[in-house]
Design a protein around this motif. Structure first.
Motif, mmCIF file in Angstrom:
data_model
loop_
_atom_site.group_PDB
_atom_site.id
_atom_site.type_symbol
_atom_site.label_atom_id
_atom_site.label_comp_id
_atom_site.label_asym_id
_atom_site.label_seq_id
_atom_site.Cartn_x
_atom_site.Cartn_y
_atom_site.Cartn_z
ATOM 1 N N GLY A 72 0.531 -0.967 0.259
ATOM 2 C CA GLY A 72 0.024 -0.078 -0.200
ATOM 3 C C GLY A 72 0.658 1.420 0.340
ATOM 4 N N PHE A 73 1.641 1.295 0.644
ATOM 5 C CA PHE A 73 2.672 2.543 0.858
ATOM 6 C C PHE A 73 3.848 2.536 -0.545
ATOM 7 C CE2 PHE A 73 7.149 4.310 1.529
ATOM 8 C CZ PHE A 73 6.347 5.718 2.257
ATOM 9 N N ARG A 74 4.069 1.768 -1.454
ATOM 10 C CA ARG A 74 4.502 2.037 -2.162
ATOM 11 C C ARG A 74 3.676 2.193 -3.729
ATOM 12 N NH1 ARG A 74 7.530 -3.279 -0.993
ATOM 13 N NH2 ARG A 74 5.348 -4.484 -2.662
ATOM 14 N N ASP A 75 2.814 1.948 -3.522
ATOM 15 C CA ASP A 75 1.192 2.681 -4.334
ATOM 16 C C ASP A 75 0.872 3.593 -4.059
ATOM 17 O OD1 ASP A 75 1.391 0.130 -5.598
ATOM 18 O OD2 ASP A 75 -0.761 -0.810 -4.623
ATOM 19 N N MET A 76 0.907 3.982 -2.900
ATOM 20 C CA MET A 76 0.885 6.229 -2.690
ATOM 21 C C MET A 76 1.693 6.430 -2.841
ATOM 22 S SD MET A 76 -0.013 7.278 1.081
ATOM 23 C CE MET A 76 2.268 6.508 1.155
ATOM 24 N N ALA A 77 3.029 6.383 -2.461
ATOM 25 C CA ALA A 77 4.233 7.022 -2.984
ATOM 26 C C ALA A 77 4.427 6.974 -4.561
ATOM 27 C CB ALA A 77 5.757 5.992 -2.515
ATOM 28 N N ALA A 78 3.943 5.628 -5.415
ATOM 29 C CA ALA A 78 3.865 6.118 -6.939
ATOM 30 C C ALA A 78 3.052 7.029 -7.036
ATOM 31 C CB ALA A 78 3.324 4.473 -7.675
ATOM 32 N N ARG A 79 1.989 6.882 -6.602
ATOM 33 C CA ARG A 79 0.946 7.726 -7.008
ATOM 34 C C ARG A 79 0.960 9.757 -6.926
ATOM 35 N NH1 ARG A 79 -2.282 3.565 -4.967
ATOM 36 N NH2 ARG A 79 -3.225 5.475 -3.180
ATOM 37 N N LEU A 80 1.235 9.897 -5.731
ATOM 38 C CA LEU A 80 1.910 10.993 -5.290
ATOM 39 C C LEU A 80 2.829 11.540 -5.904
ATOM 40 C CD1 LEU A 80 1.922 13.414 -3.183
ATOM 41 C CD2 LEU A 80 3.584 11.992 -1.370
ATOM 42 N N GLN A 81 4.054 10.128 -6.739
ATOM 43 C CA GLN A 81 5.164 11.121 -7.200
ATOM 44 C C GLN A 81 4.900 11.289 -8.433
ATOM 45 O OE1 GLN A 81 8.278 11.144 -6.737
ATOM 46 N NE2 GLN A 81 8.581 11.958 -9.205
ATOM 47 N N ALA A 82 3.669 10.217 -9.564
ATOM 48 C CA ALA A 82 3.097 10.679 -10.182
ATOM 49 C C ALA A 82 2.376 11.810 -10.723
ATOM 50 C CB ALA A 82 1.982 9.947 -11.005
ATOM 51 N N ALA A 83 1.680 12.275 -9.144
ATOM 52 C CA ALA A 83 0.329 14.484 -9.456
ATOM 53 C C ALA A 83 1.737 15.203 -8.685
ATOM 54 C CB ALA A 83 -0.316 13.502 -7.520
ATOM 55 N N THR A 84 2.560 14.345 -8.203
ATOM 56 C CA THR A 84 4.162 15.491 -7.973
ATOM 57 C C THR A 84 4.430 16.256 -9.487
ATOM 58 O OG1 THR A 84 4.720 14.946 -6.019
ATOM 59 C CG2 THR A 84 5.913 16.310 -7.387
ATOM 60 N N GLU A 85 4.709 15.275 -10.613
ATOM 61 C CA GLU A 85 5.203 15.146 -11.733
ATOM 62 C C GLU A 85 4.187 16.791 -13.190
ATOM 63 O OE1 GLU A 85 6.837 11.441 -13.055
ATOM 64 O OE2 GLU A 85 8.431 11.004 -11.413
ATOM 65 N N GLU A 86 2.716 15.846 -12.381
ATOM 66 C CA GLU A 86 1.518 16.327 -12.983
ATOM 67 C C GLU A 86 1.618 18.071 -12.492
ATOM 68 O OE1 GLU A 86 -2.721 16.023 -13.525
ATOM 69 O OE2 GLU A 86 -2.159 14.692 -12.914
ATOM 70 N N LEU A 87 2.170 18.025 -11.418
ATOM 71 C CA LEU A 87 1.627 19.418 -10.851
ATOM 72 C C LEU A 87 2.704 20.463 -11.861
ATOM 73 C CD1 LEU A 87 0.166 21.195 -8.705
ATOM 74 C CD2 LEU A 87 1.498 20.652 -7.350
ATOM 75 N N GLU A 88 4.458 19.673 -11.588
ATOM 76 C CA GLU A 88 5.603 20.584 -11.818
ATOM 77 C C GLU A 88 4.831 20.229 -13.519
ATOM 78 O OE1 GLU A 88 8.663 17.686 -11.606
ATOM 79 O OE2 GLU A 88 8.775 18.223 -8.897
ATOM 80 N N GLN A 89 4.362 19.871 -14.074
ATOM 81 C CA GLN A 89 4.310 20.480 -14.891
ATOM 82 C C GLN A 89 2.803 21.273 -14.991
ATOM 83 O OE1 GLN A 89 2.556 16.702 -17.310
ATOM 84 N NE2 GLN A 89 4.380 15.524 -17.406
ATOM 85 N N ARG A 90 1.905 20.801 -15.144
ATOM 86 C CA ARG A 90 0.689 22.379 -15.114
ATOM 87 C C ARG A 90 1.909 23.427 -14.068
ATOM 88 N NH1 ARG A 90 -4.653 19.959 -11.751
ATOM 89 N NH2 ARG A 90 -4.520 18.096 -14.057
ATOM 90 N N VAL A 91 2.740 23.457 -13.422
ATOM 91 C CA VAL A 91 3.254 25.128 -12.848
ATOM 92 C C VAL A 91 4.187 25.586 -13.885
ATOM 93 C CG1 VAL A 91 4.893 25.403 -11.144
ATOM 94 C CG2 VAL A 91 3.307 24.250 -10.305
ATOM 95 N N ASN A 92 5.003 24.029 -14.244
ATOM 96 C CA ASN A 92 5.871 25.373 -16.047
ATOM 97 C C ASN A 92 4.660 25.901 -17.467
ATOM 98 O OD1 ASN A 92 8.062 23.970 -14.676
ATOM 99 N ND2 ASN A 92 7.765 22.504 -15.647
ATOM 100 N N GLN A 93 3.840 25.137 -17.485
ATOM 101 C CA GLN A 93 2.731 25.189 -18.173
ATOM 102 C C GLN A 93 2.468 26.573 -18.082
ATOM 103 O OE1 GLN A 93 -0.107 22.298 -18.735
ATOM 104 N NE2 GLN A 93 1.393 21.316 -20.366
ATOM 105 N N ALA A 94 2.025 26.547 -16.786
ATOM 106 C CA ALA A 94 1.497 28.056 -15.957
ATOM 107 C C ALA A 94 2.627 29.563 -16.083
ATOM 108 C CB ALA A 94 0.817 28.115 -15.647
ATOM 109 N N THR A 95 3.979 29.422 -16.123
ATOM 110 C CA THR A 95 4.604 29.616 -15.871
ATOM 111 C C THR A 95 5.101 30.031 -17.151
ATOM 112 O OG1 THR A 95 5.606 28.730 -13.738
ATOM 113 C CG2 THR A 95 6.958 30.100 -15.107
ATOM 114 N N ARG A 96 5.219 29.128 -18.494
ATOM 115 C CA ARG A 96 5.195 29.999 -19.807
ATOM 116 C C ARG A 96 4.562 30.290 -20.194
ATOM 117 N NH1 ARG A 96 7.550 24.533 -20.012
ATOM 118 N NH2 ARG A 96 5.395 23.659 -20.785
ATOM 119 N N ALA A 97 3.008 30.388 -19.457
ATOM 120 C CA ALA A 97 2.047 31.053 -20.233
ATOM 121 C C ALA A 97 1.828 32.931 -19.930
ATOM 122 C CB ALA A 97 0.755 30.396 -20.035
#
Length: 171
Positions: A72-97
């Protein structure tokens, strides 16, 4: 003889008691390490996750509950990592805009400034000429019946110049 038999039995009982106690301590340490080690590894992984570092893989435990917890912890860590990467992409897109919007606004401001500088120069010359002509006209019609009209014209030119100056100050 009875006394020595009692003593032998007493020492045997004490020896067996100590042996069983040492065996119990060893067994408790073995079981305790089997429980404590997975908990310590899970705690270290949670600290790493909390600090944004890569989570070390958790070995599978022999104990079903720990295996379930680690999975369960590994699954949660993987989801958190994916969410973090998605959030970083959104922040980068918003910054470029935002950078693009800022650049567009700066270009518009520069264009407005160039327009106002040109307009100021191009409009000031005719306005100044009207003011000079009005002054000349005032001197020529002094005391005549066109005097009040020329005075009104001079006041209108003066008001127009103040409004023009205020407009340029604002812009």
């Amino acid at each position: 003889a009875m006394h020595s038999e009692q003593r032998r039995l007493l020492f045997t009982g004490i020896a067996l008691g100590l042996a069983f106690m040492l065996l119990a301590i060893g067994l408790a340490m073995f079981v305790g390490n089997g429980v404590i080690d997975p908990i310590q590894r899970l705690a270290a992984s949670m600290v790493a996750l909390g600090r944004g570092r890569t989570v070390p893989s958790l070995p599978l435990s022999r104990i079903t509950e720990f295996r379930t917890l680690a999975s369960g912890f590994r699954d949660m860590a993987a989801r958190l990592q994916a969410a973090t990467e998605e959030l970083e992409q959104r922040v980068n897109q918003a910054t470029r805009a935002l950078v693009n919007e800022r650049d567009t606004a700066e270009q518009a401001t520069k264009a407005k400034s160039r327009f106002l500088a040109a307009a100021s120069h191009d409009l000031r010359q005719p306005l100044h000429a009207i003011e000079l002509f009005t002054g000349t006209l005032q001197r020529r019609v002094r005391g005549g019946r066109l005097g009040p009209v020329v005075r009104d014209l001079a006041e209108a030119v003066e008001v127009m110049e103040r409004l023009f100056d205020a407009l340029l100050d604002i812009s």
